[in-house]
Enzyme design. Structure first.
Site, PDB file in Angstrom:
ATOM      1  N   HIS A 219      -6.327 -29.287 -88.559  1.00 51.02           N
ATOM      2  CA  HIS A 219      -4.918 -29.399 -88.158  1.00 51.02           C
ATOM      3  C   HIS A 219      -4.020 -28.272 -88.657  1.00 51.02           C
ATOM      4  O   HIS A 219      -2.874 -28.159 -88.244  1.00 51.02           O
ATOM      5  CB  HIS A 219      -4.332 -30.739 -88.612  1.00 51.02           C
TER       6      HIS A 219
HETATM    7  C1  UD1 Z   1       2.406 -31.165 -91.660  1.00 49.33           C
HETATM    8  C2  UD1 Z   1       2.551 -30.333 -92.947  1.00 49.33           C
HETATM    9  C3  UD1 Z   1       1.153 -30.098 -93.524  1.00 49.33           C
HETATM   10  C4  UD1 Z   1       0.405 -31.405 -93.706  1.00 49.33           C
HETATM   11  C5  UD1 Z   1       0.365 -32.129 -92.361  1.00 49.33           C
HETATM   12  C6  UD1 Z   1      -0.367 -33.452 -92.448  1.00 49.33           C
HETATM   13  C7  UD1 Z   1       4.438 -28.763 -92.924  1.00 49.33           C
HETATM   14  C8  UD1 Z   1       4.845 -27.338 -92.839  1.00 49.33           C
HETATM   15  N1  UD1 Z   1       3.139 -29.027 -92.677  1.00 49.33           N
HETATM   16  O1  UD1 Z   1       1.675 -30.359 -90.728  1.00 49.33           O
HETATM   17  O2  UD1 Z   1       1.302 -29.464 -94.777  1.00 49.33           O
HETATM   18  O3  UD1 Z   1      -0.910 -31.123 -94.144  1.00 49.33           O
HETATM   19  O4  UD1 Z   1       1.706 -32.350 -91.921  1.00 49.33           O
HETATM   20  O5  UD1 Z   1      -0.601 -33.984 -91.157  1.00 49.33           O
HETATM   21  O6  UD1 Z   1       5.281 -29.589 -93.207  1.00 49.33           O
HETATM   22  N2  UD1 Z   1       2.998 -33.851 -83.826  1.00 49.33           N
HETATM   23  C9  UD1 Z   1       2.977 -34.903 -82.967  1.00 49.33           C
HETATM   24  N3  UD1 Z   1       3.218 -36.149 -83.460  1.00 49.33           N
HETATM   25  C10 UD1 Z   1       3.474 -36.380 -84.764  1.00 49.33           C
HETATM   26  C11 UD1 Z   1       3.494 -35.277 -85.644  1.00 49.33           C
HETATM   27  C12 UD1 Z   1       3.238 -34.031 -85.175  1.00 49.33           C
HETATM   28  O7  UD1 Z   1       2.755 -34.759 -81.779  1.00 49.33           O
HETATM   29  O8  UD1 Z   1       3.659 -37.557 -85.166  1.00 49.33           O
HETATM   30  C13 UD1 Z   1       2.717 -32.481 -83.321  1.00 49.33           C
HETATM   31  C14 UD1 Z   1       3.948 -31.802 -82.749  1.00 49.33           C
HETATM   32  O9  UD1 Z   1       3.544 -30.993 -81.700  1.00 49.33           O
HETATM   33  C15 UD1 Z   1       4.395 -30.906 -83.883  1.00 49.33           C
HETATM   34  C16 UD1 Z   1       3.078 -30.504 -84.496  1.00 49.33           C
HETATM   35  O10 UD1 Z   1       2.245 -31.669 -84.356  1.00 49.33           O
HETATM   36  O11 UD1 Z   1       5.153 -29.818 -83.457  1.00 49.33           O
HETATM   37  C17 UD1 Z   1       3.157 -30.121 -85.917  1.00 49.33           C
HETATM   38  O12 UD1 Z   1       3.742 -31.163 -86.706  1.00 49.33           O
HETATM   39  P1  UD1 Z   1       4.388 -30.838 -88.132  1.00 49.33           P
HETATM   40  O13 UD1 Z   1       4.725 -32.094 -88.822  1.00 49.33           O
HETATM   41  O14 UD1 Z   1       5.458 -29.834 -88.019  1.00 49.33           O
HETATM   42  O15 UD1 Z   1       3.206 -30.135 -88.901  1.00 49.33           O
HETATM   43  P2  UD1 Z   1       1.737 -30.665 -89.165  1.00 49.33           P
HETATM   44  O16 UD1 Z   1       0.834 -29.751 -88.466  1.00 49.33           O
HETATM   45  O17 UD1 Z   1       1.566 -32.114 -88.921  1.00 49.33           O
END
Ligand code: UD1
Length: 382
Positions: A219
Site C-alpha cells: 500500500h
Molecule cells: C496512510 C498513511 C500510512 C499508513 C496507511 C495505513 C499518510 C501519509 N500515510 O496511507 O503511513 O501506513 O495510511 O493504511 O498518512 N483510500 C480509500 N478509502 C479509504 C482510505 C484511503 O479509498 O478509506 C484511498 C484514496 O484513494 C486515498 C488513498 O487511498 O487517496 C490514500 O489514502 P491515505 O490515507 O492518504 O494514505 P494511505 O495510503 O492509506
C-alpha cells in the site's frame, strides 16, 4: 480528572489506540478521561468502521470527515478542525500515533496552542525523506513533550537528533522526555491473538486450513504510485506461485492499491493475475482476520510497517517490499529481509527466508504492558 484527546485517522491508528484506551479504562478510569477524535483520513467501512465494532472500541467522540486529498489540503483541513475542537475541549494533552498526516496535524495544532503532545511510536526513522511518513514523524517528535519509543534504536535516533536522555521533570516541549516504552502493538497482538483464533471465516472461505499460504500486502505510495514498481511486485508474486505450486498467496488489497492497479497495470497483466488460481486477492480485512492470517501463514511479504512487526510477534519470516525499514531489529535478527520492489530480489528473498532453518525471535518489543506504562506517565506529567 485529567482529559486527553487521542487523534486517530488511518487504519493502524484505530488499532493502536485500542491498547491505550483499554489501559485507561481498566487502570486509570477514575483519574484519566479520553476524548477520541477521528480525522476521517480513512473512511471506507473496511478501513475504519470494522475496527471499532470488532475491537470493542468506543465510537469516536468526534469525526472530522476529512477524507482523501492532496497532502497539504488534507493536513490543513485537519488542522482547522482540530484547532476548534481543542479550544472547545481544553485537554491536558494530545496523544498522537505513528507517522500519518493525522499525526502531523494533531502535533502542529496542539503544540502551537501550548498543549503537551504525547507521541506514541516516537524515534522511528527510515532516513528517507521521500516518504511523507518520515517527514511527519520527524516534525511530530520535535514538538512533543512525552516521546514513547517502542525500541532502543528509536531512543538512539532521538539522542542523535539532540534529545537529552537524562533530563528531569517537569517536562514540556522545551524539556521533552524520551522513554523506551516497548510497543503498544505488541500489547494488542498478545491481547487479540486468542480472540483471533475464533475468527477464521476467511480461512474457511479460502480453504486455508488445508493449504499452505503466504500473506502479502502492498500500500505504500512509493510502490502503488510507481507503475514500474507495482508491476515488478506483481510479477514477483506470479513467479512465486510458479516456484511454490502448492502454496497460495493471500493479498488483502488496500483501496489505494486497487485504484493504482486499475490505472497502471495493463489489461493483459491484470488478466494474468485474475487467472492465477493460487493468487487470492481479497478486500481489506479486519484486525482479527489479519492476525489469524499472520499466525497461520508460512511467510509475510509486505511494505507495511505494522505487518513487518506482527510477522516477528508471531514468529514468521518477512520479506520487506521497501528500500529500508524503521524496524531494523528484525532484519538484524535475520528473520526479515529488505528487497525493495525488485522482482528478482523479492523472489530470492522469499526463497532465502523459507530455506532458513535456525530462525530465532527473542523479545524485542517490550513485555506487552507498554500502554499501561504510557497512561501512567501521561497522568504524572501532563
Ligand atoms: C496512510 C498513511 C500510512 C499508513 C496507511 C495505513 C499518510 C501519509 N500515510 O496511507 O503511513 O501506513 O495510511 O493504511 O498518512 N483510500 C480509500 N478509502 C479509504 C482510505 C484511503 O479509498 O478509506 C484511498 C484514496 O484513494 C486515498 C488513498 O487511498 O487517496 C490514500 O489514502 P491515505 O490515507 O492518504 O494514505 P494511505 O495510503 O492509506
Amino acid at each position: 480528572m485529567k482529559k486527553i484527546i487521542t487523534i486517530i485517522g488511518a487504519r493502524p491508528q484505530i488499532i493502536k489506540s485500542a491498547a491505550l484506551s483499554r489501559a485507561i479504562k481498566t487502570k486509570y478510569a477514575d483519574r484519566l478521561t479520553e476524548v477520541l477524535v477521528h480525522t476521517g483520513q480513512h473512511y471506507d467501512e473496511q478501513m475504519s468502521e470494522v475496527f471499532f465494532t470488532e475491537l470493542g472500541l468506543s465510537k469516536p467522540d468526534y469525526n472530522l470527515n476529512i477524507g482523501s486529498g492532496l497532502h497539504g489540503a488534507q493536513t490543513a483541513d485537519m488542522i482547522k478542525g482540530l484547532e476548534e475542537l481543542f479550544i472547545k475541549e481544553k485537554p491536558s494533552a494530545i496523544v498522537v500515533y505513528g507517522d500519518t498526516n493525522s499525526t502531523l496535524a494533531g502535533a502542529i495544532t496542539g503544540s502551537k496552542m501550548g498543549i503537551p503532545i504525547v507521541h506514541i511510536e516516537a524515534g522511528l526513522r527510515s532516513f528517507n525523506k521521500t516518504m511523507p511518513e518520515e517527514i511527519n514523524r520527524i516534525m511530530c517528535d520535535h514538538v512533543s513533550t512525552l516521546l514513547f519509543s517502542p525500541t532502543e534504536t528509536g531512543v538512539k535516533h532521538l539522542k542523535d537528533e539532540g534529545f537529552k536522555l537524562d533530563n528531569v521533570g517537569p517536562f514540556n516541549a522545551d524539556n521533552p522526555k524520551v522513554y523506551h516504552s516497548g510497543d503498544i502493538m505488541y500489547d494488542n497482538s498478545l491481547y487479540f491473538s486468542e480472540i483471533a483464533d475464533k475468527n477464521l471465516t476467511t480461512h474457511q472461505e479460502l480453504d486455508l486450513h488445508h493449504k499452505p499460504y503466504f500473506l502479502a500486502t502492498v500500500h505504500r505510495g512509493a510502490n502503488t504510485d510507481n507503475p514500474k514498481k507495482l508491476k515488478a511486485i506483481f510479477e514477483a508474486f506470479l513467479e512465486i506461485t510458479e516456484l511454490y505450486p502448492d502454496h497460495l498467496i493471500v493479498l488483502p488489497l488496500h483501496p489505494r492499491t486497487q485504484k493504482s492497479m486499475e490505472e497502471h497495470l495493463s489489461e493483459e497483466f491484470h488478466q494474468k493475475i485474475k487467472e492465477c488460481e493460487q493468487f487470492k486477492i481479497i478486500p481489506p480485512v479486519s484486525f482479527l482476520t489479519i492476525i489469524a492470517l499472520e499466525k497461520n501463514c508460512q511467510l509475510i511479504i509486505t511494505d507495511s510497517g505494522g505487518l513487518q512487526k506482527e510477522a516477528y510477534f508471531f514468529k514468521k519470516p518477512c520479506v520487506i517490499l521497501r528500500p529500508e525499514t524503521e524496524w531494523v531489529e528484525i532484519v538484524e535478527q535475520g528473520v526479515a529481509v529488505i528487497v525493495d520492489a525488485d522482482t528478482n530480489r523479492i523472489v530470492n528473498g522469499v526463497r532465502a527466508m523459507l530455506d532458513k532453518k535456525d530462525a530465532e525471535y527473542p523479545s524485542l518489543y517490550g513485555d506487552g504492558k507498554a500502554a499501561e506504562f504510557i497512561a501512567g506517565e501521561i497522568l504524572k506529567w501532563c
